[in-house]
Design a protein around this motif. Sequence first.
Motif, PDB file in Angstrom:
ATOM      1  N   UNK A   1       0.881  -1.274  -0.108  1.00 31.60           N
ATOM      2  CA  UNK A   1       0.172  -0.198   0.114  1.00 31.60           C
ATOM      3  C   UNK A   1       0.947   1.159  -0.202  1.00 31.60           C
ATOM      4  N   UNK A   2       1.970   1.279   0.615  1.00 31.10           N
ATOM      5  CA  UNK A   2       3.004   2.547   0.857  1.00 31.10           C
ATOM      6  C   UNK A   2       3.453   2.576  -0.376  1.00 31.10           C
ATOM      7  N   UNK A   3       4.040   1.471  -1.054  1.00 33.68           N
ATOM      8  CA  UNK A   3       4.436   1.654  -2.409  1.00 33.68           C
ATOM      9  C   UNK A   3       3.739   1.980  -3.512  1.00 33.68           C
ATOM     10  N   UNK A   4       2.386   1.829  -3.332  1.00 30.14           N
ATOM     11  CA  UNK A   4       1.557   1.980  -4.420  1.00 30.14           C
ATOM     12  C   UNK A   4       1.313   3.658  -4.258  1.00 30.14           C
ATOM     13  N   UNK A   5       1.031   4.019  -2.985  1.00 28.58           N
ATOM     14  CA  UNK A   5       1.033   5.386  -2.828  1.00 28.58           C
ATOM     15  C   UNK A   5       1.995   6.215  -3.460  1.00 28.58           C
ATOM     16  N   UNK A   6       3.489   5.711  -3.265  1.00 32.83           N
ATOM     17  CA  UNK A   6       4.422   6.463  -3.627  1.00 32.83           C
ATOM     18  C   UNK A   6       4.461   6.603  -5.245  1.00 32.83           C
ATOM     19  N   UNK A   7       4.167   5.299  -5.638  1.00 29.31           N
ATOM     20  CA  UNK A   7       4.033   5.417  -7.138  1.00 29.31           C
ATOM     21  C   UNK A   7       3.066   6.214  -7.732  1.00 29.31           C
ATOM     22  N   UNK A   8       1.781   6.193  -7.147  1.00 22.51           N
ATOM     23  CA  UNK A   8       0.705   6.927  -7.757  1.00 22.51           C
ATOM     24  C   UNK A   8       1.077   8.628  -7.719  1.00 22.51           C
ATOM     25  N   UNK A   9       1.712   8.893  -6.542  1.00 23.69           N
ATOM     26  CA  UNK A   9       2.298  10.372  -6.366  1.00 23.69           C
ATOM     27  C   UNK A   9       3.008  10.768  -7.502  1.00 23.69           C
ATOM     28  N   UNK A  10       4.112   9.603  -7.724  1.00 14.35           N
ATOM     29  CA  UNK A  10       4.924  10.000  -8.687  1.00 14.35           C
ATOM     30  C   UNK A  10       4.433  10.164 -10.168  1.00 14.35           C
TER      31      UNK A  10
END
Length: 76
Positions: free
Chosen positions: A50-59
Amino acid sequence: MTFKGFTENTDNIETPNDINVSEKPLNTKKISSGRVDINVLKSKLEEQQSKEFRKNLFIFSFCVFLLGAIGVYLSL
């Protein structure tokens, strides 16, 4: 006038001979291998994803916004 150099200020410092003590591990407790709950591992994995997905979505959203801003700037 006398000129003193560093040769007069030498001190003999010897290293201790307790090499065997420094080779011992810091933790002397033995780790017991018990059972692991699969649900705990799943929740940790889902949290990490979930943390990795949020980071990728932000980028991704930042790149889309940047491309849109460049497009608007170049069209004017």
